[in-house]
Design a protein around this motif. Structure first.
Motif, mmCIF file in Angstrom:
data_model
loop_
_atom_site.group_PDB
_atom_site.id
_atom_site.type_symbol
_atom_site.label_atom_id
_atom_site.label_comp_id
_atom_site.label_asym_id
_atom_site.label_seq_id
_atom_site.Cartn_x
_atom_site.Cartn_y
_atom_site.Cartn_z
ATOM 1 N N ALA A 13 -0.606 -13.243 1.866
ATOM 2 C CA ALA A 13 -0.941 -12.439 0.678
ATOM 3 C C ALA A 13 -2.068 -13.086 -0.116
ATOM 4 C CB ALA A 13 0.284 -12.275 -0.212
ATOM 5 N N LEU A 14 -3.001 -12.275 -0.576
ATOM 6 C CA LEU A 14 -4.102 -12.808 -1.373
ATOM 7 C C LEU A 14 -3.601 -13.038 -2.795
ATOM 8 C CD1 LEU A 14 -6.935 -10.250 -0.386
ATOM 9 C CD2 LEU A 14 -6.134 -12.219 0.913
ATOM 10 N N PRO A 15 -3.511 -14.281 -3.242
ATOM 11 C CA PRO A 15 -2.982 -14.496 -4.594
ATOM 12 C C PRO A 15 -3.961 -13.983 -5.654
ATOM 13 C CG PRO A 15 -3.739 -16.565 -3.654
ATOM 14 C CD PRO A 15 -3.863 -15.540 -2.565
ATOM 15 N N TYR A 16 -3.424 -13.422 -6.724
ATOM 16 C CA TYR A 16 -4.276 -13.027 -7.845
ATOM 17 C C TYR A 16 -4.921 -14.273 -8.430
ATOM 18 C CZ TYR A 16 -2.406 -8.281 -8.191
ATOM 19 O OH TYR A 16 -2.067 -6.987 -7.953
ATOM 20 N N ASP A 54 -7.362 -12.631 -4.600
ATOM 21 C CA ASP A 54 -7.381 -11.238 -5.033
ATOM 22 C C ASP A 54 -7.966 -11.250 -6.441
ATOM 23 O OD1 ASP A 54 -6.874 -8.633 -5.715
ATOM 24 O OD2 ASP A 54 -4.752 -8.662 -5.175
ATOM 25 N N TRP A 259 -4.765 -2.368 -5.415
ATOM 26 C CA TRP A 259 -3.930 -2.388 -4.210
ATOM 27 C C TRP A 259 -4.515 -1.566 -3.075
ATOM 28 C CZ3 TRP A 259 -0.843 -5.505 -1.967
ATOM 29 C CH2 TRP A 259 -0.072 -6.388 -2.715
ATOM 30 N N ALA A 262 -7.366 -4.711 -2.153
ATOM 31 C CA ALA A 262 -6.893 -6.062 -1.786
ATOM 32 C C ALA A 262 -6.516 -6.206 -0.301
ATOM 33 C CB ALA A 262 -5.741 -6.483 -2.687
ATOM 34 N N PRO A 263 -5.697 -5.316 0.260
ATOM 35 C CA PRO A 263 -5.384 -5.517 1.684
ATOM 36 C C PRO A 263 -6.596 -5.371 2.594
ATOM 37 C CG PRO A 263 -4.300 -3.530 0.843
ATOM 38 C CD PRO A 263 -4.921 -4.206 -0.320
ATOM 39 N N TYR A 266 -8.219 -8.577 3.675
ATOM 40 C CA TYR A 266 -7.919 -9.286 4.929
ATOM 41 C C TYR A 266 -8.997 -8.987 5.973
ATOM 42 C CZ TYR A 266 -3.053 -9.479 3.121
ATOM 43 O OH TYR A 266 -1.915 -9.684 2.382
ATOM 44 N N ASP A 296 8.004 -8.785 -3.304
ATOM 45 C CA ASP A 296 7.430 -7.806 -4.232
ATOM 46 C C ASP A 296 6.257 -7.039 -3.626
ATOM 47 O OD1 ASP A 296 6.209 -10.317 -4.198
ATOM 48 O OD2 ASP A 296 5.351 -10.083 -6.191
ATOM 49 N N ASN A 297 5.795 -7.478 -2.464
ATOM 50 C CA ASN A 297 4.640 -6.820 -1.853
ATOM 51 C C ASN A 297 4.990 -5.978 -0.636
ATOM 52 O OD1 ASN A 297 2.874 -7.859 -3.695
ATOM 53 N ND2 ASN A 297 2.230 -9.580 -2.449
ATOM 54 N N HIS A 301 2.456 -3.514 1.965
ATOM 55 C CA HIS A 301 2.086 -3.951 3.318
ATOM 56 C C HIS A 301 2.760 -3.159 4.426
ATOM 57 C CE1 HIS A 301 0.566 -7.368 1.055
ATOM 58 N NE2 HIS A 301 -0.167 -7.655 2.115
ATOM 59 N N SER A 577 5.602 -8.884 -11.534
ATOM 60 C CA SER A 577 4.504 -8.548 -10.669
ATOM 61 C C SER A 577 4.198 -7.080 -10.886
ATOM 62 C CB SER A 577 4.910 -8.810 -9.237
ATOM 63 O OG SER A 577 3.965 -8.261 -8.406
#
Ligand code: MET
Length: 580
Positions: A13-16, A54, A259, A262-263, A266, A296-297, A301, A577
């Motif tokens: 996961a890309l951290p904020y 992110d 959202w 962000a994905p 990748y 939470d994600n 995904h 989150s």
């Protein structure tokens, strides 16, 4: 998916980039991902480990507003801190990119454009709160007001944190803008929606029917319940001035929803890493895509991103999404605003050179199937009783005795191997597969427990053969025993590397052996007789009571400071989150 993929695309996961990372992040996402990837590499697999910051969305703009700086300054600061923390803990990304990069903006924009041009979105106009003074539409988190359910005067536009109910901004009584304090007005605005409802039958077939057996029950259960409740179209754009601009005429002032972009991060990070061959990792059916995330994600995904990929076409879908539960700290939920956390960049100041100890404690106690608790007592016990007394002790005895009795050279096998030697070597031979299978199935705690069983085999072998006594009566036999013990130690260099990379390297230096391939790590002749080993060094040392008591005291001080602050001010805002 073929059983034996040609290559792996592994994402974390890309951290904020709106704050540093803590033990909860490491335990839940980055450590399991790193163990998985290091193991695959040792097994000779073609794997790319993808991550980055992110850097878009409301979490960033809120932090910027709080700190009185620009969003760019926020992400620049935290991107560097996060990147360095991961490096210090040995998280071995092939790339740690960022979503503010040019490549990302192009890829995300192109992705949206294709879907837009192919008519995959629905356009919809709705009424949203607008701040006339700040001249902008307000994200849900930027609107506060009175909760219609419990009367809390500081409820957010998406949630009341006092009673926990989830809200929409128009439900708030006396709403006010967090930007100007003024009462916002409703204005019409147009957005693009991904019609998730249209993907529902396909998602049902792919997940509910297709992944019942191989996805973790927590992940599968959450997906099924979402799908069973019925999916709704979801807006993929926002009125915000921070993000990837919506590449459509007349969409000025709008950006892609964080959202949505962000994905895709990748994909753009993979493109940054491999400008020419990135598509193989995302489009070839021989590639296995695995997303490591926190719970939470899951919906993003397992449902939304796959629906985006499906809408786009050409892309592979995740083979698995081994999401973890949450880690608590000393019985309380980890919280940024309450400073109830062990921050990775701070840990190493107090425990220099001990990144592996934290990796060990977090993996041994990982929240794989349920929320778990990190305590400093457990951390100390795992270090002292397991790393020092078991792993470290075994290696140390084998190395020190070899120096003492055989001038630091791997002794030859004197005479026939006895049943006890053969038994130890037979056990060693089994461990690579045993540990590997557990890692393949995302069971990292069990895999680590097996690694420690191997060190137990080594300790038991030395305890039963007693080379320190044997030397007085039978030097040849002592040589055999140390020869066997050193093979186990040499196997550990490879087998412990995914879990404890810095210590594995140190052990490799001590034995003067490079880590080898996973498949051959259990062989009985990694070290040849006569090979000269390096000086003995301690892999781990004892952590004293006073050291962990100081950490507990630090937390108690935090708690006290919070209580004092709460006595004079409104309760501190809890970190949840949020995804708006
Ligand atoms: N930034 C998100 C979070 O920290 C994860 C995004 S993964 C594409 O929850």
């Amino acid at each position: 998916m073929s059983l034996d993929p040609q290559r792996y695309t592994v994402t974390a996961a890309l951290p904020y980039a709106n704050g540093p990372v803590h033990i909860g992040h490491l335990a839940g996402v980055y450590l399991p991902a790193d163990i998985y990837v290091r193991y695959l590499r040792a097994a000779g697999r073609d794997v790319k480990f993808i991550c980055g910051s992110d850097e878009h969305g409301v979490p960033i703009t809120i932090r910027a507003q709080k700190e009185g700086v620009t969003p760019q300054q926020v992400v620049d600061k935290y991107h560097a801190i996060i990147r360095d923390s991961f490096a210090e803990f040995g998280v071995s990304f092939d790339i740690y990119s960022r979503t503010s990069s040019k490549t990302h903006s192009e890829v995300a924009s192109g992705f949206f454009k294709k879907l837009y041009e192919e008519g995959k979105f629905i356009e919809q106009t709705s009424q949203q709160y607008y701040d006339e003074k700040a001249e902008q539409f307000l994200a849900d988190r930027y609107i506060v007001g009175t909760c219609p359910n419990c009367g809390n005067e500081n409820a957010y536009g998406d949630q009341c944190e006092k009673c926990g109910s989830s809200l929409s901004p128009t439900e708030l009584i006396s709403p006010r803008s967090m930007l100007s304090g003024n009462q916002p007005v409703l204005r019409e605005t147009k957005h693009w929606y991904l019609p998730l409802d249209q993907y529902e039958p396909w998602l049902r077939e792919w997940i509910v029917e297709g992944h019942k057996a191989d996805w973790k029950t927590n992940v599968y259960g959450q997906c099924k319940s979402w799908i069973d409740q019925g999916l709704q179209p979801r807006a993929v754009t926002r009125d915000l001035d921070w993000g990837v601009p919506v590449p459509v005429e007349g969409a000025e002032g709008k950006v892609l929803y964080v959202w949505f972009d962000a994905p895709i991060g990748y994909i753009s990070a993979t493109k940054d890493l491999l400008p020419d061959t990135w598509e193989t990792y995302w489009k070839d059916s021989g590639s296995k895509l695995v997303h490591f995330i926190g719970k939470d994600n899951i919906v993003f995904h397992c449902i939304i991103f796959p629906a985006m990929l499906k809408a786009h076409g050409d892309y592979i879908l995740p083979d698995n999404v081994p999401a973890n539960e949450f880690l608590n700290l000393e019985g309380d939920k980890i919280s940024t605003s309450r400073n109830w956390a062990v921050w990775l960049h701070e840990y190493l100041l107090d425990f220099p050179g001990k990144a592996d100890v934290l990796r060990y404690a977090l993996c041994a106690n990982a929240p794989e199937t349920k929320d778990n608790d990190f305590t400093w007592k457990d951390f100390q016990a795992r270090n002292n009783n397991e790393l020092v007394a078991n792993l470290g002790n075994f290696v140390n005895r084998a190395v020190v005795l070899t120096h003492k009795f055989f001038a630091g050279k791997v002794p030859t096998i004197g005479g026939d191997l006895q049943p006890i030697d053969l038994e130890a070597l037979a056990q060693l031979a089994e461990f690579p597969q045993r540990i590997g299978e557990l890692i393949d199935n995302y069971r990292f705690r069990d895999a680590l427990a097996e690694l420690m069983n191997l060190t137990r085999v080594g300790n038991k072998y030395l305890a039963e053969t007693e080379p320190w006594k044997l030397i007085k009566t039978d030097e040849a036999r002592t040589g055999t025993v140390l020869h066997v013990a050193l093979q186990i130690a040499a196997g550990l260099v490879t087998l412990m590397e995914p879990f404890l990379p810095a210590s594995a390297e140190k052990l490799g230096e001590m034995l003067r052996v490079e880590k080898g391939s996973w498949q051959t790590a259990g062989r009985p002749n990694t070290l040849q007789a006569g090979h000269e080993i390096g000086a003995a060094a301690l892999l781990f040392d004892k952590i004293e009571d006073a050291t962990v008591e100081a950490q507990v005291q630090k937390l108690l001080d935090t708690k006290k400071a919070n209580e004092l602050a709460n006595a004079v001010a409104a309760p501190a805002k809890e970190d949840v989150s949020f995804d708006d």
